[in-house]
Design an enzyme around this catalytic site. Structure first.
Site, mmCIF file in Angstrom:
data_model
loop_
_atom_site.group_PDB
_atom_site.id
_atom_site.type_symbol
_atom_site.label_atom_id
_atom_site.label_comp_id
_atom_site.label_asym_id
_atom_site.label_seq_id
_atom_site.Cartn_x
_atom_site.Cartn_y
_atom_site.Cartn_z
ATOM 1 N N ILE A 177 -0.761 -1.054 -4.497
ATOM 2 C CA ILE A 177 -2.031 -0.327 -4.445
ATOM 3 C C ILE A 177 -1.722 1.135 -4.153
ATOM 4 C CG2 ILE A 177 -4.267 -0.113 -3.292
ATOM 5 C CD1 ILE A 177 -3.823 -3.114 -2.415
ATOM 6 N N PHE A 233 0.816 -1.205 0.000
ATOM 7 C CA PHE A 233 0.000 0.000 0.000
ATOM 8 C C PHE A 233 0.853 1.260 0.000
ATOM 9 C CE2 PHE A 233 -3.044 -3.031 1.661
ATOM 10 C CZ PHE A 233 -4.275 -2.584 1.195
ATOM 11 N N ASP A 234 0.481 2.197 -0.858
ATOM 12 C CA ASP A 234 0.960 3.563 -0.732
ATOM 13 C C ASP A 234 0.295 4.154 0.516
ATOM 14 O OD1 ASP A 234 2.153 6.046 -1.514
ATOM 15 O OD2 ASP A 234 0.227 6.650 -2.375
ATOM 16 N N LEU A 235 0.781 5.300 0.987
ATOM 17 C CA LEU A 235 0.188 5.924 2.174
ATOM 18 C C LEU A 235 -0.687 7.120 1.797
ATOM 19 C CD1 LEU A 235 -0.006 5.971 5.271
ATOM 20 C CD2 LEU A 235 2.022 7.450 5.276
ATOM 21 N N ASP A 236 -0.053 8.220 1.361
ATOM 22 C CA ASP A 236 -0.797 9.441 1.034
ATOM 23 C C ASP A 236 -1.735 9.204 -0.146
ATOM 24 O OD1 ASP A 236 0.671 10.777 2.981
ATOM 25 O OD2 ASP A 236 2.193 11.440 1.559
#
Length: 224
Positions: free
Chosen positions: A172, A13-16
């Site tokens: 993602i 997963f990306d964060l922002d």
């Protein structure tokens, strides 16, 4: 590249713009840095592109700064971000439940973000998300020029993945950088259009799947 949701084991997963709605804090820190650099008159629309890519690149590309100017701007950004900006942020509705369900379903979850890892870990702890992730990988605050592909490779290393395992991994994220990085590493990418992608960006860079909500993301991986 074949995309079969039921075949995946490792979800990166990306964060922002993917887990958290971080725009307010990022943009306030960018404006703070520009003020410190004597360049406050950048249009708000242009500043939106700061959400996602490495800061050093954005200050050079968006604000037409030299490398040295951009380095100073990054230092000023991070000064405010460390004090207050990282918490001018919120978790997208439904994300904690989604992460809990994915973990309970047997997925191995990881973070792959261009945000400095030192800040990423504090944000995840602040929002009580840390326990869902086996690995957290972000950029090295002392190292320049890291790409999203470098961060994804770091996740692979920390998870101990072999070349045979890559068929079970998927990225993602909400920006083209997630797609570019994933493809460079030989894995597919799910684009989330509820984040900060420009109109048509995820389509133009050929995300393997595009979802418009956290609910759609959950359906993709939990409805087998």
């Amino acid at each position: 590249m074949t995309f079969v949701p039921s075949a995946f084991q490792y979800l990166l997963f990306d964060l922002d713009g993917t887990l958290t709605d971080s725009g307010e804090g990022i943009l306030r820190c960018v404006r703070y840095a520009l003020q410190k650099c004597g360049k406050p008159n950048i249009e708000d629309k242009a500043l939106q592109s700061f959400i996602g890519p490495p800061l050093l690149d954005s200050f050079q590309n968006v604000c037409r700064m030299s490398l040295e100017e951009a380095k100073y701007a990054v230092s000023q950004y991070r000064e405010r971000f460390a004090r207050i900006g990282m918490f001018e942020n919120s978790v997208y509705e439904g994300i904690p439940v989604l992460l809990q369900q994915l973990q309970a379903s047997g997925y191995t979850l990881a973070i792959a973000t261009s945000k400095p890892e030192i800040f990423t870990r504090k944000i995840l702890t602040h929002f009580h998300l840390s326990s869902y992730f086996t690995v957290v990988a972000g950029s090295n605050i002392q190292k320049e020029g890291e790409t999203k592909a470098d961060i994804i490779q770091l996740v692979f290393q920390r998870l101990g993945l072999t070349s045979d395992d890559l068929a079970k991994a998927v990225m993602i994220g909400d920006r083209k950088y997630d797609i570019i990085g994933a493809k460079a590493c030989g894995i597919p990418c799910v684009g989330v259009s509820y984040g900060y992608a420009l109109a048509g960006e995820l389509e133009a860079y050929h995300a393997d799947r595009i979802v418009s909500s956290v609910t759609e993301l959950a359906a993709l991986f939990l409805e087998k």
